[in-house]
Design a protein around this motif. Structure first.
Motif, PDB file in Angstrom:
ATOM      1  N   TYR A  32      49.349  33.504  31.077  1.00 53.53           N
ATOM      2  CA  TYR A  32      48.601  33.598  32.328  1.00 53.53           C
ATOM      3  C   TYR A  32      47.898  32.302  32.689  1.00 53.53           C
ATOM      4  N   THR A  33      48.028  31.929  33.945  1.00 52.03           N
ATOM      5  CA  THR A  33      47.103  30.958  34.530  1.00 52.03           C
ATOM      6  C   THR A  33      45.795  31.700  34.785  1.00 52.03           C
ATOM      7  N   MET A  34      44.680  31.058  34.425  1.00 51.07           N
ATOM      8  CA  MET A  34      43.379  31.700  34.558  1.00 51.07           C
ATOM      9  C   MET A  34      42.505  30.958  35.569  1.00 51.07           C
ATOM     10  N   GLY A  35      41.652  31.711  36.236  1.00 48.95           N
ATOM     11  CA  GLY A  35      40.777  31.093  37.219  1.00 48.95           C
ATOM     12  C   GLY A  35      39.402  31.716  37.237  1.00 48.95           C
ATOM     13  N   TRP A  36      38.479  30.996  37.813  1.00 57.10           N
ATOM     14  CA  TRP A  36      37.140  31.496  38.100  1.00 57.10           C
ATOM     15  C   TRP A  36      36.886  31.363  39.601  1.00 57.10           C
ATOM     16  N   PHE A  37      36.329  32.411  40.153  1.00 57.41           N
ATOM     17  CA  PHE A  37      35.921  32.444  41.545  1.00 57.41           C
ATOM     18  C   PHE A  37      34.463  32.887  41.591  1.00 57.41           C
ATOM     19  N   ARG A  38      33.842  32.729  42.743  1.00 59.45           N
ATOM     20  CA  ARG A  38      32.477  33.223  42.904  1.00 59.45           C
ATOM     21  C   ARG A  38      32.284  33.735  44.324  1.00 59.45           C
ATOM     22  N   GLN A  39      31.334  34.650  44.437  1.00 63.50           N
ATOM     23  CA  GLN A  39      31.050  35.237  45.736  1.00 63.50           C
ATOM     24  C   GLN A  39      29.544  35.427  45.878  1.00 63.50           C
ATOM     25  N   ALA A  40      28.978  34.753  46.842  1.00 65.49           N
ATOM     26  CA  ALA A  40      27.573  34.899  47.170  1.00 65.49           C
ATOM     27  C   ALA A  40      27.423  35.992  48.224  1.00 65.49           C
ATOM     28  N   PHE A  47      37.097  29.842  45.448  1.00 68.69           N
ATOM     29  CA  PHE A  47      37.647  29.270  44.225  1.00 68.69           C
ATOM     30  C   PHE A  47      36.628  28.346  43.565  1.00 68.69           C
ATOM     31  N   VAL A  48      36.567  28.412  42.237  1.00 65.16           N
ATOM     32  CA  VAL A  48      35.704  27.523  41.463  1.00 65.16           C
ATOM     33  C   VAL A  48      36.536  26.611  40.551  1.00 65.16           C
ATOM     34  N   SER A  61      36.961  23.070  42.430  1.00 64.14           N
ATOM     35  CA  SER A  61      36.514  22.875  43.797  1.00 64.14           C
ATOM     36  C   SER A  61      35.610  21.641  43.839  1.00 64.14           C
ATOM     37  N   ASP A  62      35.526  21.035  44.981  1.00 64.81           N
ATOM     38  CA  ASP A  62      34.698  19.835  45.115  1.00 64.81           C
ATOM     39  C   ASP A  62      33.233  20.124  44.809  1.00 64.81           C
ATOM     40  N   SER A  63      32.794  21.334  45.088  1.00 65.94           N
ATOM     41  CA  SER A  63      31.382  21.660  44.923  1.00 65.94           C
ATOM     42  C   SER A  63      30.952  21.740  43.457  1.00 65.94           C
ATOM     43  N   VAL A  64      31.896  21.896  42.548  1.00 64.53           N
ATOM     44  CA  VAL A  64      31.532  22.022  41.130  1.00 64.53           C
ATOM     45  C   VAL A  64      32.122  20.901  40.273  1.00 64.53           C
ATOM     46  N   LYS A  65      32.971  20.104  40.837  1.00 67.00           N
ATOM     47  CA  LYS A  65      33.625  19.038  40.066  1.00 67.00           C
ATOM     48  C   LYS A  65      32.580  18.117  39.446  1.00 67.00           C
ATOM     49  N   GLY A  66      32.728  17.857  38.156  1.00 67.18           N
ATOM     50  CA  GLY A  66      31.768  17.018  37.446  1.00 67.18           C
ATOM     51  C   GLY A  66      30.618  17.776  36.830  1.00 67.18           C
ATOM     52  N   ARG A  67      30.431  19.031  37.216  1.00 65.61           N
ATOM     53  CA  ARG A  67      29.356  19.855  36.661  1.00 65.61           C
ATOM     54  C   ARG A  67      29.888  21.042  35.862  1.00 65.61           C
ATOM     55  N   VAL A  93      28.016  36.027  42.244  1.00 65.56           N
ATOM     56  CA  VAL A  93      28.740  36.789  41.233  1.00 65.56           C
ATOM     57  C   VAL A  93      30.004  35.992  40.902  1.00 65.56           C
ATOM     58  N   TYR A  94      30.217  35.748  39.633  1.00 63.15           N
ATOM     59  CA  TYR A  94      31.356  34.968  39.173  1.00 63.15           C
ATOM     60  C   TYR A  94      32.430  35.906  38.621  1.00 63.15           C
ATOM     61  N   TYR A  95      33.647  35.699  39.103  1.00 65.24           N
ATOM     62  CA  TYR A  95      34.772  36.544  38.730  1.00 65.24           C
ATOM     63  C   TYR A  95      35.828  35.738  37.994  1.00 65.24           C
ATOM     64  N   CYS A  96      36.375  36.347  36.978  1.00 64.68           N
ATOM     65  CA  CYS A  96      37.516  35.806  36.263  1.00 64.68           C
ATOM     66  C   CYS A  96      38.780  36.399  36.881  1.00 64.68           C
ATOM     67  N   ALA A  97      39.835  35.596  36.931  1.00 65.06           N
ATOM     68  CA  ALA A  97      41.090  36.051  37.524  1.00 65.06           C
ATOM     69  C   ALA A  97      42.266  35.532  36.716  1.00 65.06           C
ATOM     70  N   ALA A  98      43.393  36.228  36.831  1.00 65.05           N
ATOM     71  CA  ALA A  98      44.578  35.850  36.071  1.00 65.05           C
ATOM     72  C   ALA A  98      45.836  36.101  36.887  1.00 65.05           C
ATOM     73  N   VAL A  99      46.856  35.294  36.615  1.00 66.14           N
ATOM     74  CA  VAL A  99      48.156  35.482  37.232  1.00 66.14           C
ATOM     75  C   VAL A  99      49.207  34.970  36.245  1.00 66.14           C
ATOM     76  N   PRO A 100      50.336  35.711  36.105  1.00 63.20           N
ATOM     77  CA  PRO A 100      51.322  35.353  35.064  1.00 63.20           C
ATOM     78  C   PRO A 100      52.336  34.309  35.492  1.00 63.20           C
ATOM     79  N   ASN A 101      51.894  33.267  36.162  1.00 61.05           N
ATOM     80  CA  ASN A 101      52.805  32.182  36.533  1.00 61.05           C
ATOM     81  C   ASN A 101      52.001  30.924  36.841  1.00 61.05           C
ATOM     82  N   PRO A 102      52.638  29.773  36.818  1.00 60.08           N
ATOM     83  CA  PRO A 102      51.933  28.540  37.179  1.00 60.08           C
ATOM     84  C   PRO A 102      51.600  28.544  38.661  1.00 60.08           C
ATOM     85  N   LEU A 103      50.595  27.776  39.022  1.00 60.36           N
ATOM     86  CA  LEU A 103      50.218  27.642  40.417  1.00 60.36           C
ATOM     87  C   LEU A 103      50.561  26.245  40.917  1.00 60.36           C
TER      88      LEU A 103
END
Length: 127
Positions: A32-40, A47-48, A61-67, A93-103
């Protein structure tokens, strides 16, 4: 599909740090490719960060790059999001996500690229 459970959220002051974890169960985590997203509140889920199946590539994302730093341990079926220098605007709220292929790498991932989601963990950054 894979089942995802996030942990590690909480309340932190501006400039502080947190590490989120996402434990996966079900089919082979390393597939799985894994990701983190967030929702205010009142906003779209955004996308994070994302990480490829072997730990590369990573995207931010540009807003978190480097941090923020995304990493994974395939032996533990876990993906992490290390967050430093937190800002009030990181509250969500931070969400974990998964998908079974490369992006694709020519654009940042979107929520429609992923087909498995966790329930989310709240991160609150106070001033």
């Amino acid at each position: 599909q894979v089942q995802l459970v996030e942990s590690g959220g909480g309340l932190v002051q501006t400039g502080g740090s947190l590490r989120l974890s996402c434990a996966a169960s079900g089919r082979a985590f390393s597939a799985y490719t894994m990701g983190w997203f967030r929702q205010a509140p009142g906003q779209e889920r955004e996308f994070v960060a994302a990480i490829g199946r072997s730990g590369r590539p990573t995207q931010y994302s540009d807003s978190v790059k480097g941090r923020f730093t995304i990493s994974r341990d395939n032996a533990k079926n876990t993906v992490y999001l290390q967050m430093i220098s937190l800002k009030v605007e990181d509250t969500a709220v931070y969400y974990c996500a998964a998908v079974p292929n490369p992006l694709p790498l020519w654009r940042l991932p979107t929520k429609t690229d992923f087909d498995s989601w966790g329930q989310g963990t709240q991160v609150t950054v106070s001033s």
